[in-house]
Design a protein around this motif. Structure first.
Motif, mmCIF file in Angstrom:
data_model
loop_
_atom_site.group_PDB
_atom_site.id
_atom_site.type_symbol
_atom_site.label_atom_id
_atom_site.label_comp_id
_atom_site.label_asym_id
_atom_site.label_seq_id
_atom_site.Cartn_x
_atom_site.Cartn_y
_atom_site.Cartn_z
ATOM 1 N N ARG A 263 -19.926 -23.285 32.005
ATOM 2 C CA ARG A 263 -19.206 -24.193 31.108
ATOM 3 C C ARG A 263 -19.881 -24.265 29.738
ATOM 4 N NH1 ARG A 263 -18.695 -27.397 35.857
ATOM 5 N NH2 ARG A 263 -20.543 -28.612 35.247
ATOM 6 N N THR A 264 -21.200 -24.291 29.756
ATOM 7 C CA THR A 264 -21.933 -24.322 28.479
ATOM 8 C C THR A 264 -21.675 -23.058 27.679
ATOM 9 O OG1 THR A 264 -23.656 -25.675 29.508
ATOM 10 C CG2 THR A 264 -24.212 -24.562 27.441
ATOM 11 N N GLN A 265 -21.705 -21.921 28.384
ATOM 12 C CA GLN A 265 -21.442 -20.656 27.695
ATOM 13 C C GLN A 265 -20.016 -20.610 27.160
ATOM 14 O OE1 GLN A 265 -22.414 -17.657 30.569
ATOM 15 N NE2 GLN A 265 -24.617 -17.747 30.156
ATOM 16 N N ALA A 266 -19.063 -21.131 27.970
ATOM 17 C CA ALA A 266 -17.675 -21.150 27.509
ATOM 18 C C ALA A 266 -17.520 -22.047 26.289
ATOM 19 C CB ALA A 266 -16.757 -21.629 28.642
ATOM 20 N N HIS A 267 -18.209 -23.212 26.330
ATOM 21 C CA HIS A 267 -18.155 -24.125 25.175
ATOM 22 C C HIS A 267 -18.768 -23.471 23.945
ATOM 23 C CE1 HIS A 267 -19.610 -27.440 22.597
ATOM 24 N NE2 HIS A 267 -18.496 -28.042 22.968
ATOM 25 N N ASP A 268 -19.919 -22.826 24.151
ATOM 26 C CA ASP A 268 -20.578 -22.142 23.025
ATOM 27 C C ASP A 268 -19.710 -21.006 22.494
ATOM 28 O OD1 ASP A 268 -22.682 -23.840 23.355
ATOM 29 O OD2 ASP A 268 -23.942 -22.426 24.451
ATOM 30 N N LEU A 269 -19.069 -20.295 23.427
ATOM 31 C CA LEU A 269 -18.201 -19.198 23.001
ATOM 32 C C LEU A 269 -17.005 -19.717 22.215
ATOM 33 C CD1 LEU A 269 -17.465 -16.201 23.059
ATOM 34 C CD2 LEU A 269 -16.334 -16.587 25.271
ATOM 35 N N ALA A 270 -16.403 -20.821 22.706
ATOM 36 C CA ALA A 270 -15.262 -21.402 21.991
ATOM 37 C C ALA A 270 -15.687 -21.877 20.599
ATOM 38 C CB ALA A 270 -14.681 -22.562 22.794
ATOM 39 N N ALA A 271 -16.880 -22.523 20.537
ATOM 40 C CA ALA A 271 -17.374 -22.970 19.229
ATOM 41 C C ALA A 271 -17.637 -21.784 18.313
ATOM 42 C CB ALA A 271 -18.660 -23.789 19.418
ATOM 43 N N SER A 272 -18.185 -20.724 18.897
ATOM 44 C CA SER A 272 -18.455 -19.520 18.102
ATOM 45 C C SER A 272 -17.158 -18.896 17.601
ATOM 46 C CB SER A 272 -19.233 -18.509 18.941
ATOM 47 O OG SER A 272 -19.465 -17.321 18.229
ATOM 48 N N LEU A 273 -16.118 -18.899 18.482
ATOM 49 C CA LEU A 273 -14.832 -18.345 18.070
ATOM 50 C C LEU A 273 -14.198 -19.191 16.966
ATOM 51 C CD1 LEU A 273 -13.314 -17.309 21.522
ATOM 52 C CD2 LEU A 273 -14.170 -15.800 19.725
#
Length: 513
Positions: free
Chosen positions: A327-337
């Motif tokens: 979930r953290t990686q997904a959140h970070d990925l979404a923020a990065s996107l």
């Protein structure tokens, strides 16, 4: 020089193959020979392991000498015990039990355990509780087997205390080695050939011990004694080959499955958990009618179940941590996107807009104008206005470029306040601006142009209280048919030139010749 270096690994492998070939020859001689002297061949094999370890340490330089030195030290009493056993066999005499040979064998097992613990720490680093639980489940599963087929039959025998204690010490020592072997196998991921040979030594040794002591406990005599002897010889050869192999000097890759539960490991653990109930159902050796044995097996099953529950708890915790991590990686990925999307928008905006005023630049104007010109007709006209400020140079010269830039921003703000929402206002560079309007005929375009011209009647207030007044000259072009971009810009420029020439602060419409 490169050729010599390329041959070195092959030469080191050749030493392993030569050792294995010599050992295999000795094993075959043991099997086919009928001479009593063959009982001394295991002594030769055991002694060769000590020399193989010494040679392997010298040639291959493993990261740590300590575990291998302990294993070599273990083979010394093991060899002496084999020699004692062999001499009694050569003379066709009964080996004293318990005797010196048994003490030496058990002492060598203690050194084996010490060497394996040191090797396990070297190969797997710090001990993870999840891996220890897995090793404990494996050990307890075999404890149940050992109890049912070896220890319990010994306890039912008529052996006196001392022989009984020594008889039970052998399977207990095997279980200690098994627990360390399980930890060693479960802790490593990508195993080197040397480590695989070492694990093979342990498994063959334990299998030979289990066959020998299991049949001895249940029948009173060791069935297929030669098979166990061959197993012990093969296990010794595997240990010697493990340290002779060049890969003994390479570190192993740690397993990433310490916290997780690979499917194969789960299958093994489930099979071991079912051992106890199967033994009870099969009533091995009439064990259901022996309260003490039932109590021991039930106690081990309870302990096994507790270890399994703890293991499942660790697995659930691991799954939760992985889910949180995902979930953290997904959140970070979404923020990065999102950041990337915003950056792309900024870059796109910067590529098509003037950095000072924020208006469209010439690139965007050309793009929109070319699109509009392709759709122009008498029923769908368009207009292009080119503006050039009058008196801007005097403001720059008298007040400085910062004030000039502030004036340009004020002009841009005033123009965007006078046009329709769908119109395009662009800054072409310097003090030149352009307006693109669609859906506006010549008459409406005239009124529109006058309104733009009148918007410059009021002065502009700059920083520090400066009030300046500039006017503008406008060149307008009404477009009622498909026209090329170059033609429209040229015509508007001509009209602007005429407006500047006629005295500035006025608008001129282009008229076709």
């Amino acid at each position: 020089m490169g050729k010599v270096q390329g041959m070195l690994p092959a030469r080191r492998d050749a030493a392993v193959w030569a050792y294995a070939a010599a050992g295999t020859t000795i094993v075959i001689i043991y099997l086919v020979s009928s001479s009593s002297a063959r009982f001394m061949l295991p002594v030769l094999v055991a002694a060769s392991v000590v020399f193989a370890i010494a040679m392997g340490l010298t040639r291959n330089r493993p990261p740590s000498f300590v575990p291998w030195c302990l294993l070599a030290a273990a083979m010394a009493p093991y060899t002496v015990a084999d020699a004692i056993w062999g001499m009694y066999q050569v003379r066709d005499a009964d080996v004293p039990f318990p005797g010196v040979a048994d003490m030496l064998y058990l002492g060598s097992y203690l050194l084996f355990a010490a060497g394996l613990v040191t090797l396990a720490r070297q190969q797997s680093g710090r001990l993870h509780l999840a891996g220890l639980l897995d090793a404990g489940i494996v050990t307890l599963g075999f404890c149940i087997l050992s109890w049912a087929f070896i220890i319990a039959p010994y306890l039912r025998s008529e052996l006196s205390a001392w022989p009984l204690a020594v008889s039970i010490a052998y399977p207990v020592a095997d279980l200690v080695l098994l627990s360390v072997a399980a930890r060693l196998m479960l802790a490593t991921g990508k195993r080197t050939p040397s480590l695989l040979l070492c694990i093979g030594w342990l498994l063959v040794l334990l299998a030979a011990d289990g066959l020998y002591y299991g049949t001895l406990a249940t029948t009173g005599t060791a069935i297929a004694e030669d098979v166990s002897e061959v197993g012990w010889m093969v296990s010794s050869l595997l240990l010697g080959a493990a340290v002779l192999h060049p890969s003994v000097g390479r570190p192993t890759q740690l397993s990433d499955g310490d916290e997780s539960m690979p499917r194969r490991r789960l299958s093994i653990l489930i099979a071991l958990i079912l051992v106890g109930p199967l033994i009870m159902v099969a009533n091995v050796g009439g064990i259901r009618y022996q309260p003490m044995n039932v109590t021991v097996i039930v106690g081990m099953l309870a302990t096994l179940s507790l270890l399994l529950v703890l293991r499942i708890a660790f697995l659930a915790q691991y799954a939760q941590s992985r889910a949180t991590e995902a979930r953290t990686q997904a959140h970070d990925l979404a923020a990065s996107l999102r950041e990337q999307e915003e950056l792309q928008k900024q870059l796109s905006h910067q590529a098509t807009h003037d950095p000072l005023t924020g208006l469209a630049n010439r690139v965007l104007l050309d793009e929109r104008l070319e699109s509009a010109l392709g759709r122009c007709s008498a029923t769908c006209p368009a207009g292009l206005l080119m503006l050039d400020l009058d008196g801007f140079k005097e403001v720059n010269d008298s007040l400085g470029h910062p004030s000039g830039d502030e004036l340009l921003v004020g002009v841009a703000r005033r123009l965007t306040g006078r046009v329709r929402e769908q119109d395009i206002v662009a800054r072409l560079g310097g003090d030149e601006f352009a307006l693109l309007v669609e859906g506006m005929g010549a008459s409406a375009l005239y009124d529109y142009t006058v309104r733009i011209l009148d918007s410059f009647k009021d002065s502009f207030t700059l920083a520090h209280g400066h009030s300046v007044r500039v006017t503008t000259s406008i060149g307008a072009r009404s477009i009622t048919r498909p026209t090329t971009l170059a033609e429209a810009l040229r015509d508007a420029d001509i009209a602007l030139y005429q407006a500047k020439t006629a005295g500035k602060n006025q608008a001129v419409f282009f008229e076709s010749p």
